[in-house]
Design a protein around this motif. Structure first.
Motif, PDB file in Angstrom:
ATOM      1  N   VAL A 150       0.893  -1.157   0.000  1.00 20.87           N
ATOM      2  CA  VAL A 150       0.000   0.000   0.000  1.00 20.87           C
ATOM      3  C   VAL A 150       0.929   1.205   0.000  1.00 20.87           C
ATOM      4  N   LEU A 151       1.056   1.848  -1.143  1.00 24.06           N
ATOM      5  CA  LEU A 151       2.059   2.895  -1.338  1.00 24.06           C
ATOM      6  C   LEU A 151       1.452   4.258  -1.025  1.00 24.06           C
ATOM      7  N   GLY A 152       1.814   4.793   0.152  1.00 22.66           N
ATOM      8  CA  GLY A 152       1.316   6.101   0.552  1.00 22.66           C
ATOM      9  C   GLY A 152       2.090   7.206  -0.146  1.00 22.66           C
ATOM     10  N   ARG A 153       1.404   7.954  -0.999  1.00 21.19           N
ATOM     11  CA  ARG A 153       2.019   9.065  -1.726  1.00 21.19           C
ATOM     12  C   ARG A 153       1.866  10.318  -0.880  1.00 21.19           C
ATOM     13  N   GLY A 154       2.986  10.954  -0.524  1.00 22.51           N
ATOM     14  CA  GLY A 154       2.971  12.065   0.407  1.00 22.51           C
ATOM     15  C   GLY A 154       2.256  13.296  -0.109  1.00 22.51           C
ATOM     16  N   ILE A 155       1.509  13.967   0.789  1.00 27.56           N
ATOM     17  CA  ILE A 155       0.833  15.218   0.460  1.00 27.56           C
ATOM     18  C   ILE A 155       0.968  16.188   1.644  1.00 27.56           C
ATOM     19  N   ALA A 156       0.980  17.482   1.355  1.00 28.13           N
ATOM     20  CA  ALA A 156       0.993  18.536   2.370  1.00 28.13           C
ATOM     21  C   ALA A 156       0.663  19.850   1.682  1.00 28.13           C
ATOM     22  N   ASP A 157       0.084  20.801   2.435  1.00 21.81           N
ATOM     23  CA  ASP A 157      -0.196  22.106   1.811  1.00 21.81           C
ATOM     24  C   ASP A 157       0.103  23.279   2.747  1.00 21.81           C
ATOM     25  N   ARG A 158       0.883  23.021   3.802  1.00 23.76           N
ATOM     26  CA  ARG A 158       1.323  24.121   4.644  1.00 23.76           C
ATOM     27  C   ARG A 158       2.845  24.079   4.726  1.00 23.76           C
ATOM     28  N   ALA A 159       3.502  25.137   4.292  1.00 26.43           N
ATOM     29  CA  ALA A 159       4.959  25.166   4.249  1.00 26.43           C
ATOM     30  C   ALA A 159       5.530  25.823   5.501  1.00 26.43           C
ATOM     31  N   ASP A 160       6.597  25.212   6.028  1.00 31.73           N
ATOM     32  CA  ASP A 160       7.325  25.778   7.157  1.00 31.73           C
ATOM     33  C   ASP A 160       8.706  25.127   7.209  1.00 31.73           C
ATOM     34  N   PRO A 161       9.748  25.900   6.935  1.00 31.15           N
ATOM     35  CA  PRO A 161      11.102  25.315   6.933  1.00 31.15           C
ATOM     36  C   PRO A 161      11.501  24.689   8.265  1.00 31.15           C
ATOM     37  N   THR A 162      10.890  25.147   9.386  1.00 29.71           N
ATOM     38  CA  THR A 162      11.246  24.581  10.690  1.00 29.71           C
ATOM     39  C   THR A 162      10.560  23.247  10.942  1.00 29.71           C
ATOM     40  N   ARG A 163       9.554  22.928  10.163  1.00 33.29           N
ATOM     41  CA  ARG A 163       8.746  21.707  10.296  1.00 33.29           C
ATOM     42  C   ARG A 163       7.860  21.708  11.546  1.00 33.29           C
ATOM     43  N   TRP A 165       5.234  23.870  12.155  1.00 32.64           N
ATOM     44  CA  TRP A 165       3.851  24.125  11.750  1.00 32.64           C
ATOM     45  C   TRP A 165       3.782  24.064  10.224  1.00 32.64           C
ATOM     46  N   GLY A 166       4.119  22.889   9.708  1.00 31.69           N
ATOM     47  CA  GLY A 166       4.116  22.691   8.270  1.00 31.69           C
ATOM     48  C   GLY A 166       5.275  21.807   7.844  1.00 31.69           C
ATOM     49  N   LEU A 167       5.497  21.746   6.539  1.00 33.90           N
ATOM     50  CA  LEU A 167       6.515  20.878   5.954  1.00 33.90           C
ATOM     51  C   LEU A 167       7.565  21.705   5.222  1.00 33.90           C
TER      52      LEU A 167
END
Length: 443
Positions: A150-163, A165-167
């Protein structure tokens, strides 16, 4: 390229774990990738099928590893001693720099280790990544191995370089582009042993609009959504700081909790959170070894089970475990709960085997079945031979022996779809010695 088509086989005269107990002298008949008969002399009416002598061996369903990151198999030991957020930044830099070739070798190494430990299905949680070539490299390795995925394809829509509050924005892309890529993968993977899912890094990486979009897409396409939740207290702290509510309430308000949600870790899931999970039908992936390694805490597994939450077993990535050894995870998953409660009678073999083989059935969209090998199952099976390792002998009780001393050394044969992808402890598809040489030359 391997076809990964269903196979047929009769496994004869084995001691089979079925109907919740060991059944000596059973035959198991797999036709076209599914178990169609089992019992004494069940193979007599199927003499035209290939035959494997299982006498002296113990047959169990293949393990279902509900969580890992196969790109991390080349990162063993990284960030040792670091807390989760610092560890994530360390691993994150390697994830950004991952090439298709590195991904291929890592997935091949991690996947082969899983198979050699009796895992026949793996829920792979990929980090978001813009590179289609990286995903193709992962798929190439998993196809060659023959494991079910079961191949989980990564998703995210909030950016944060510190990780916090986001990715990391370097790994992100618009959600519609990610969904389109999954649609394309589904078309290409139709009829294979690889299906797709959504993989969300954590509650902090999706906005309310992102959660709504993920839920709509997942429901429309029948996808599982895998998401790290409350591995440490960071999810709770950040959600309260930025959204004014706790992590579970934040996900629930966003519609991301339902019976196709696989919540990973949940070390800090309190009683109110457990009530919400139980009511919404959320399942949990328990990853004891990585939780111990990173000092994240101990998942309240007994309380989750008592609340009616389905719990599966996960190995997690080799950057935090640092192996892909499901039998070790089986043992430590039991022992950790016993140690924290000072009771030796908790989570014995039957409970742990159910967790490791059936715990994720509902969230992965599978029909639930009785414990052990059952008619109608896929032909995903593991034959154990304790005499492969003197440290398991004599076998006074096969259940206790497998739980307390089992290791990949005792795994003799592993079938996926009725095909022996491991035979005599070795891959029938991958040259492990060549792989070792290629890994040894990496820097």
């Amino acid at each position: 390229m391997f076809e990964n088509r269903p196979h047929s086989v009769v496994i004869g005269a084995a001691t089979v774990y079925a109907r919740g107990a060991w059944q000596p002298g059973y035959d198991v008949v797999v036709r076209d990738g599914a178990v169609i008969a089992l019992g004494p002399a069940a193979g007599v009416d199927h003499r035209a099928l290939p035959y494997v002598d299982g006498s002296g061996g113990y047959l169990i369903p293949g393990f279902v590893n509900t969580h890992t990151h196969l790109q991390q198999a080349v990162l063993r030991g990284i960030g040792e001693g670091l807390p989760l957020l610092e560890w994530l930044r360390c691993v994150g830099e390697r994830t950004v720099a991952a090439t298709p070739e590195l991904t291929y070798l890592s997935a091949l190494a991690g996947g082969l280790e899983l198979l050699r430990g009796g895992v026949t299905t793996v829920v792979e949680h990929m980090w978001p990544n813009r590179s289609e070539a990286v995903h193709d490299a992962m798929i190439r390795a998993l196809t060659e191995l023959g494991i079910r995925v079961v191949l989980g394809r990564g998703i995210a829509d909030r950016a944060d370089p510190t990780r916090r509050w986001g990715l990391d924005p370097r790994l992100m892309q618009p959600l519609p582009d990610a969904f389109a890529h999954i649609d394309d993968l589904d078309t290409r993977l139709a009829g294979s042993r690889i299906g797709t899912a959504l993989a969300v890094p954590n509650p902090r990486c999706l906005t309310p609009d992102g959660m709504a979009a993920a839920r709509e897409y997942a429901e429309r396409t029948g996808k599982t959504v895998s998401i790290h939740v409350l591995e440490t207290s960071t999810d709770e702290e950040m959600c309260r700081l930025h959204a004014g509510r706790g992590a579970v309430d934040y996900l629930d308000a966003g519609g991301l909790l339902w019976d196709r949600t696989l919540a990973v870790h949940c070390c800090h899931l309190d009683s109110s959170g457990r009530a919400v999970f139980a009511d919404r039908g959320v399942s949990v992936s328990y990853n004891p070894l990585s939780n111990m390694r990173l000092g994240s805490g101990v998942a309240p597994v007994l309380e989750m089970l008592a609340a009616g939450i389905d719990v599966g077993l996960g190995v997690d990535g080799a950057a935090s475990n640092d192996t892909q050894d499901m039998l070790l995870t089986l043992r430590m998953g039991s022992y950790l709960q016993r140690a924290t409660r000072k009771r030796a009678d908790l989570l014995g073999f039957d409970a742990m085997l159910r967790m490791a083989t059936r715990g994720a059935d509902r969230v992965l969209g599978r029909g639930t079945a009785e414990p052990g090998v059952a008619i109608g199952d896929r032909g995903d099976l593991t034959l154990i031979r304790f005499d492969r390792d003197f440290a398991c002998l004599p076998v006074l009780d096969p259940s206790a022996t497998l739980l307390t001393t089992g290791s990949p050394r005792v795994v003799d044969t592993v079938w996926v779809d009725g095909e022996a992808v491991i035979r005599d402890g070795r891959s029938t598809r991958v040259d492990a010695e060549l792989l070792a040489r290629r890994l040894s030359n990496m820097r």
